[in-house]
Each structure stands twice: as structure tokens, then as C-alpha cells.
Scaffold this motif. Sequence first.
Motif, mmCIF file in Angstrom:
data_model
loop_
_atom_site.group_PDB
_atom_site.id
_atom_site.type_symbol
_atom_site.label_atom_id
_atom_site.label_comp_id
_atom_site.label_asym_id
_atom_site.label_seq_id
_atom_site.Cartn_x
_atom_site.Cartn_y
_atom_site.Cartn_z
ATOM 1 N N ILE A 172 20.498 33.973 -96.969
ATOM 2 C CA ILE A 172 19.671 35.157 -97.191
ATOM 3 C C ILE A 172 20.481 36.427 -96.977
ATOM 4 O O ILE A 172 20.300 37.423 -97.686
ATOM 5 C CB ILE A 172 18.407 35.139 -96.291
ATOM 6 N N TYR A 199 17.235 33.212 -104.826
ATOM 7 C CA TYR A 199 16.085 33.322 -103.920
ATOM 8 C C TYR A 199 15.182 32.093 -104.044
ATOM 9 O O TYR A 199 14.644 31.600 -103.047
ATOM 10 C CB TYR A 199 15.280 34.586 -104.212
ATOM 11 N N LEU A 223 9.597 35.829 -99.764
ATOM 12 C CA LEU A 223 10.616 35.379 -100.712
ATOM 13 C C LEU A 223 10.078 35.358 -102.147
ATOM 14 O O LEU A 223 10.797 35.684 -103.094
ATOM 15 C CB LEU A 223 11.129 34.000 -100.314
#
Length: 331
Positions: A172, A199, A223
Motif C-alpha cells: 500500500i 489496488y 480500497l
Amino acid sequence: MKSTLTVLLIFISSLALSQTIEELNWIKANPKEIQLDNYDYEKFDFLDSIHKDKRIVMLGENTHGSSEYPLLKNRIIQYLHKKLGYNVLTWESSLLDCFAVESSKEQLSPEEMANGSLHFAYKSKQIIPIMTYIKDSNLILTGMDSQSTVYSDATGRFLKTHPCFENLSEEIYYVDSLAQTPSMYAWKDDSRKLLAVFYQDILNKIINSECSSEDLEIITRGLKDRINDMLLRNKERDQRMADNLIWLLYKKYSIEKFIIYAHNALIVRQYQKNSYANLKSMAECLPDSVIEKSYCIGIFGYEGQARNNLGRNPIYNFKKHPKLSLEKFLI
């Protein structure tokens, strides 16, 4: 900002871009004067009766480039929190990054909180007193935007300390470092689609994990926001913000009262009617049941200077207001 900005607060139950003569007469007959150099938040006691049946107070502003607005909003926020029990502050900023900062605020300075959570348009030294108050009180920081925060490593740092997701923190970090740059908004669709794939891969790993953390839902929701932001850019952004706000209201903090910190254009009603692009505001995307429990405070500048947060012509003067505008009518 060195020049003084004359500020108007408009208190109305449903902020609109157009007004009838009767509405303008009501506004002119019910003014409340507040001195910007008087920091006594008790001066907002006239709000007591207004908000008895309102669960949501929306604080708007017609520019993000005024130094006076956040100083004034800080006083309103403190009054609503201390005196009227509004315990959740929801910013026009990333749902996931704000959650990460709220979860870590004991270890962060007010400056780090602002840099990690807020949309770049809100970042200024005048915001720091609000973050200091959040850090030192039980006021909860949340966000409702699908856009991630420019130059923020808040989510990666939070996941690194989370027992379920620490192994994903580096991923991330990496994808956010690519996505959270101002130039990203000028990228071609193929580049953005590739980031959405990255992602999605992280999201799949979280969904397929055996974690039963109570944070799972907001992390996956955040997300999904990042994926939609890559694929859709600003398309349906207000609808996504409305969806996030509804989730916060009825699932995450179902018994709490909310303060919304946003631009006037997000909290206004009848925006679609007056928009050249036929766009809906965030408020227009909310169901009537939410609007009925909401109260809007629109903040307008009458004269002076402000900063252009888009970077072009960094300082600009307020233009003369039309004859029947709220600003002209009240002065």
C-alpha cells in the motif's frame, strides 16, 4: 493570507443557490454578528435551539483559500462538540486515510494528522488548531471522500501496526506513493487503470485473508474508493461521498451526531438545477431522511483576498457580487 476577508455566515436548513425575495428578507432579518478576533466559542449559543432535532450539521465554505474560515470553523466545531454533543467530524477527505489517522492520533502530532488525512486544498497552518483539538479530545475524525490524500503514508503506516494487515503495508505504501501525486490527475487512463489493478490485488488479499478484525469493512471500503477514483476520476464523486456518509451515519457511528466539513458546493441543494454540467452535489445524492436531520451553515466571503489552491494565480481578490446575491444583500 495578509488581507482581511469579510466573512458571512448563512444559517439555513437547506442551502440553495437561488433564493426568493421572502427567503432573502428572512435572512436579512435574522443576522448574528460574530467577531473574528473574539475567540470565545460561547458566542454560538444561538445555535442551541436550532440544532435540537438535527443529527448533522454541515459546515460549508465558498473557498478553501481563506485563513479566516478554518479559524472560525474551529470555534463552531468546539461549540457543537462541547455543548451540543456532536462527536464525529467528517471531512471532505479520504475515508480510509482519515480512519488511519484517527486510529493512530495518539502517536501523531497535529501537523502529521493534517498531512496524513486532509485533501491538499485544506492543508494550511490555520487547520492545526482543529487537529490539536481532535487529538486532545474525544472528537472522532472521519472522512467521506473516495480520493486519497496527496503525499500521505497514513494508511500504510496504520496497516504496518495492524496484526492482520502488516504484511500488506509495503504494497500500500508503494501504490499510494504512485497514486497520491498532483500530476496523477493528468495521467492517461491506461496508467490509472494499472494502479486500479494494483489496488484490486491488495483488496483481494485482504478479502481472502482470515482476519476477523472490526476494521475490515472500512479498510475494504476505502480500497474500493481508491479503485473507483482511479477508474472514474471525479465522475460520480459526490455520489460516492454520499454513500460513504450514509455508511458512517448508519453503520460505523449509528448513535453519534455529525459535523460535516466541506465546500459549499457539496452541501448545497438545487446544485444540479444551477449547474452547467447538470451535476448533483453530495447533498442532493443523500436521501430525504438524512436531509431532514441536517442543518447547513454556509460560509461566504464578501471582500478581501484568498489563495487559489489549484496553483494558478495563487492570490486572488473577491469580485463584486451580483445585486441579488446573498453577499450583496447582507452588507
